[in-house]
Design a protein around this motif. Structure first.
Motif, PDB file in Angstrom:
ATOM      1  N   LYS A   1       0.649  -0.921   0.008  1.00 33.40           N
ATOM      2  CA  LYS A   1       0.304  -0.363  -0.208  1.00 33.40           C
ATOM      3  C   LYS A   1       1.313   1.443  -0.075  1.00 33.40           C
ATOM      4  CE  LYS A   1      -4.577  -1.221   2.283  1.00 33.40           C
ATOM      5  NZ  LYS A   1      -5.584  -0.543   2.420  1.00 33.40           N
ATOM      6  N   GLU A   2       0.398   2.234  -0.542  1.00 33.27           N
ATOM      7  CA  GLU A   2       1.249   3.381  -0.781  1.00 33.27           C
ATOM      8  C   GLU A   2       0.936   4.926   0.344  1.00 33.27           C
ATOM      9  OE1 GLU A   2       0.427   5.257  -5.452  1.00 33.27           O
ATOM     10  OE2 GLU A   2       2.546   3.443  -5.814  1.00 33.27           O
ATOM     11  N   PHE A   3       1.788   5.074   0.643  1.00 33.25           N
ATOM     12  CA  PHE A   3       1.620   6.027   1.307  1.00 33.25           C
ATOM     13  C   PHE A   3       2.437   7.873   1.184  1.00 33.25           C
ATOM     14  CE2 PHE A   3       3.475   8.357   6.206  1.00 33.25           C
ATOM     15  CZ  PHE A   3       2.193   8.558   6.317  1.00 33.25           C
ATOM     16  N   TYR A   4       1.731   8.788   1.874  1.00 28.90           N
ATOM     17  CA  TYR A   4       1.605   9.749   1.136  1.00 28.90           C
ATOM     18  C   TYR A   4       1.061  10.892   2.731  1.00 28.90           C
ATOM     19  CZ  TYR A   4       0.721   8.681  -3.541  1.00 28.90           C
ATOM     20  OH  TYR A   4       1.390   8.374  -4.972  1.00 28.90           O
ATOM     21  N   GLY A   5       2.911  11.491   3.199  1.00 29.23           N
ATOM     22  CA  GLY A   5       2.443  12.177   4.676  1.00 29.23           C
ATOM     23  C   GLY A   5       3.701  12.154   4.985  1.00 29.23           C
ATOM     24  N   ARG A   6       4.031  12.873   6.333  1.00 32.25           N
ATOM     25  CA  ARG A   6       5.119  13.465   6.644  1.00 32.25           C
ATOM     26  C   ARG A   6       5.068  12.461   8.519  1.00 32.25           C
ATOM     27  NH1 ARG A   6       8.136  18.119   5.363  1.00 32.25           N
ATOM     28  NH2 ARG A   6       8.128  18.965   7.304  1.00 32.25           N
ATOM     29  N   ILE A   7       5.941  12.095   8.625  1.00 37.25           N
ATOM     30  CA  ILE A   7       6.056  11.157   9.910  1.00 37.25           C
ATOM     31  C   ILE A   7       7.373  11.826  11.250  1.00 37.25           C
ATOM     32  CG2 ILE A   7       6.805   9.411  11.414  1.00 37.25           C
ATOM     33  CD1 ILE A   7       4.812   7.845   9.500  1.00 37.25           C
ATOM     34  N   ASN A   8       6.766  12.906  12.118  1.00 35.80           N
ATOM     35  CA  ASN A   8       8.238  12.933  12.633  1.00 35.80           C
ATOM     36  C   ASN A   8       8.833  11.872  13.871  1.00 35.80           C
ATOM     37  OD1 ASN A   8      10.079  14.503  14.438  1.00 35.80           O
ATOM     38  ND2 ASN A   8       8.684  16.036  14.893  1.00 35.80           N
TER      39      ASN A   8
ATOM     40  N   ASN B   1       2.846   8.224  18.961  1.00 32.26           N
ATOM     41  CA  ASN B   1       2.576   9.222  17.684  1.00 32.26           C
ATOM     42  C   ASN B   1       2.757   8.886  15.901  1.00 32.26           C
ATOM     43  OD1 ASN B   1       1.628   9.892  20.598  1.00 32.26           O
ATOM     44  ND2 ASN B   1       2.993  12.181  19.994  1.00 32.26           N
ATOM     45  N   ALA B   2       3.701   8.309  15.626  1.00 34.37           N
ATOM     46  CA  ALA B   2       4.072   7.956  14.863  1.00 34.37           C
ATOM     47  C   ALA B   2       2.594   6.593  14.094  1.00 34.37           C
ATOM     48  CB  ALA B   2       5.289   7.567  14.635  1.00 34.37           C
ATOM     49  N   LEU B   3       3.057   6.100  15.091  1.00 31.29           N
ATOM     50  CA  LEU B   3       2.052   4.919  14.550  1.00 31.29           C
ATOM     51  C   LEU B   3       0.466   5.065  14.371  1.00 31.29           C
ATOM     52  CD1 LEU B   3       2.858   1.254  16.437  1.00 31.29           C
ATOM     53  CD2 LEU B   3       3.369   2.363  13.901  1.00 31.29           C
ATOM     54  N   ASN B   4      -0.196   6.118  15.298  1.00 36.43           N
ATOM     55  CA  ASN B   4      -1.015   6.512  15.334  1.00 36.43           C
ATOM     56  C   ASN B   4      -1.465   7.814  13.930  1.00 36.43           C
ATOM     57  OD1 ASN B   4      -2.035   5.477  17.706  1.00 36.43           O
ATOM     58  ND2 ASN B   4      -1.706   7.738  18.714  1.00 36.43           N
ATOM     59  N   LYS B   5      -0.219   8.308  13.526  1.00 34.08           N
ATOM     60  CA  LYS B   5      -0.664   8.728  11.680  1.00 34.08           C
ATOM     61  C   LYS B   5      -0.867   8.168  10.865  1.00 34.08           C
ATOM     62  CE  LYS B   5       1.197  13.060   9.844  1.00 34.08           C
ATOM     63  NZ  LYS B   5       1.781  13.899   9.779  1.00 34.08           N
ATOM     64  N   LEU B   6       0.170   7.399  11.162  1.00 30.15           N
ATOM     65  CA  LEU B   6      -0.277   5.895   9.822  1.00 30.15           C
ATOM     66  C   LEU B   6      -0.671   5.540   9.790  1.00 30.15           C
ATOM     67  CD1 LEU B   6       2.243   4.802   7.742  1.00 30.15           C
ATOM     68  CD2 LEU B   6       3.005   3.131   9.279  1.00 30.15           C
ATOM     69  N   CYS B   7      -1.316   4.957  10.515  1.00 29.57           N
ATOM     70  CA  CYS B   7      -2.480   4.341  10.596  1.00 29.57           C
ATOM     71  C   CYS B   7      -4.328   5.519  10.775  1.00 29.57           C
ATOM     72  CB  CYS B   7      -3.167   3.862  12.255  1.00 29.57           C
ATOM     73  SG  CYS B   7      -1.649   2.296  12.383  1.00 29.57           S
ATOM     74  N   ALA B   8      -4.096   6.387  10.816  1.00 28.66           N
ATOM     75  CA  ALA B   8      -5.545   6.897  10.195  1.00 28.66           C
ATOM     76  C   ALA B   8      -5.337   7.033   9.207  1.00 28.66           C
ATOM     77  CB  ALA B   8      -4.751   8.555  10.894  1.00 28.66           C
ATOM     78  N   VAL B   9      -4.066   7.804   8.180  1.00 33.47           N
ATOM     79  CA  VAL B   9      -3.669   8.039   6.891  1.00 33.47           C
ATOM     80  C   VAL B   9      -4.158   7.084   6.276  1.00 33.47           C
ATOM     81  CG1 VAL B   9      -2.204   8.620   4.875  1.00 33.47           C
ATOM     82  CG2 VAL B   9      -2.408   9.931   7.116  1.00 33.47           C
ATOM     83  N   MET B  10      -3.929   5.979   6.873  1.00 33.29           N
ATOM     84  CA  MET B  10      -4.041   4.590   5.860  1.00 33.29           C
ATOM     85  C   MET B  10      -5.472   3.189   5.975  1.00 33.29           C
ATOM     86  SD  MET B  10      -1.316   4.843   3.888  1.00 33.29           S
ATOM     87  CE  MET B  10      -0.866   3.187   2.982  1.00 33.29           C
ATOM     88  N   ASP B  11      -5.919   4.163   6.350  1.00 27.99           N
ATOM     89  CA  ASP B  11      -7.109   2.947   7.803  1.00 27.99           C
ATOM     90  C   ASP B  11      -6.579   1.837   8.033  1.00 27.99           C
ATOM     91  OD1 ASP B  11      -9.323   5.237   7.174  1.00 27.99           O
ATOM     92  OD2 ASP B  11      -9.298   3.966   4.862  1.00 27.99           O
TER      93      ASP B  11
END
Length: 329
Positions: free
Chosen positions: A286-293, A300-310
């Motif tokens: 699956k392709e991911f578009y976004g930024r991770i700090n 926090n990083a996993l929450n952001k990744l999961c929110a974008v990728m369902d």
């Protein structure tokens, strides 16, 4: 004529080659006439007196002279080579002596620094070179660069912005892999437990060398190229890497993705946080578009990744797992 206009060792070689100018010859003769052998005799040398040193020089020079030349030619050649060889040897001894004396008066100290996972650190070296040390990494370097090579040792990942010095190459030792530069910016990723190591060039030119038996390997890179070293096969593969500039932000922990596979993102997070991140079947590409700090906590990083990728994540005994959200009718 100022002494700093010329380099004695370079002029000595020009004298041997017959390319020295009249002004250079005058300077070299004056320099050599005022040079004291006793100032450069090393305590560890097998030569105990200036006479012994001089005899050794002349003996080696005499062996190089062909008997086929006429006596006058031999004498002129012998004098030129003798003066040049003596200058080369004495300059070399002077450099060694100075370095040895400095080590006695003000010894070089080795500095070691390390980072924990999830942390970055910026380091300023004695020559002005800047280093951004990545998470879970170790680096060591001298507090003074006195040898010909500016040598540092790295385990893990670091971004280097090296100050140019053509006479003193900057060398990064990472296991059997050496990265050699004069002045440039590049990223080295060489974690001991990873099967591959990577060197990516942003600016300048970089040489990567693998030292080992039965033969060594090397690769030369220019900007927007990356060399990958496979530890198992001992192969060096250089490839084009147009997105090399991404390391300018990654060196501070900011990762930007423009359609990267979820597997690639998971691999980055695993290295940054020192954890094992497992992906459920069917989602790795699956392709991911976004930024991770990655300076933020892992959650926090996993929450952001999961929110974008369902997706949703859960903690396991030996790491974390990402899974698709359950389908609701």
């Amino acid at each position: 004529m100022e002494n700093n206009q010329y380099n004695a060792k370079e002029l000595a070689h020009k004298l041997i080659q017959g390319t020295i100018t009249a002004d250079e010859k005058i300077w070299l003769d004056t320099w050599y006439a005022g040079f004291s052998d006793e100032e450069v005799l090393l305590s560890a040398s097998r030569y105990q007196t200036p006479e012994q040193l001089r005899e050794s020089i002349l003996g080696r020079i005499n062996a190089q002279i062909t008997t086929a030349r006429k006596p006058a030619q031999v004498i002129a050649l012998w004098r030129n080579i003798a003066a040049a060889a003596a200058v080369v040897l004495l300059v070399t001894f002077a450099t060694l002596y100075r370095n040895q004396a400095l080590e006695i008066i003000d010894p070089t100290k080795q500095i070691a620094m390390s980072t924990t996972f999830g942390k970055h650190q910026q380091i300023l070296l004695p020559d002005g070179t800047r280093i951004w040390l990545g998470p879970g990494s170790k680096i060591s370097y001298p507090d003074k660069f006195r040898t010909r090579e500016r040598l540092v040792k790295l385990e893990g990942e670091a971004f280097f912005d090296v100050v140019h010095d053509k006479d003193h190459p900057f060398v990064i030792q990472s296991g059997v892999l050496k990265t050699v530069v004069l002045g440039t910016s590049f990223n080295v990723k060489a974690y001991p437990r990873q099967p591959i190591a990577e060197v990516t060039v942003i600016s300048g030119k970089v040489a990567v060398l693998e030292h080992g038996l039965p033969q060594s390997r090397q690769a030369i890179m220019v900007p927007n190229q990356q060399t990958v070293y496979d530890k198992a096969s001992r192969s060096l593969v250089t490839r084009e890497y147009p997105n090399a500039s991404k390391f300018l932000s990654q060196r501070t922990g900011l990762f930007s993705y423009d359609g990267a596979s979820l597997q690639s993102v998971a691999d980055d997070l695993s290295l940054q946080y020192g954890v094992h991140l497992n992906l459920a079947t069917g989602i790795a590409q699956k392709e991911f578009y976004g930024r991770i700090n990655t300076n933020e906590p892992l959650a926090n990083a996993l929450n952001k990744l999961c929110a974008v990728m369902d997706l949703h994540w859960r903690k396991l005994n030996q790491g974390y797992e990402l899974q698709p959200l359950p389908f609701n009718n």
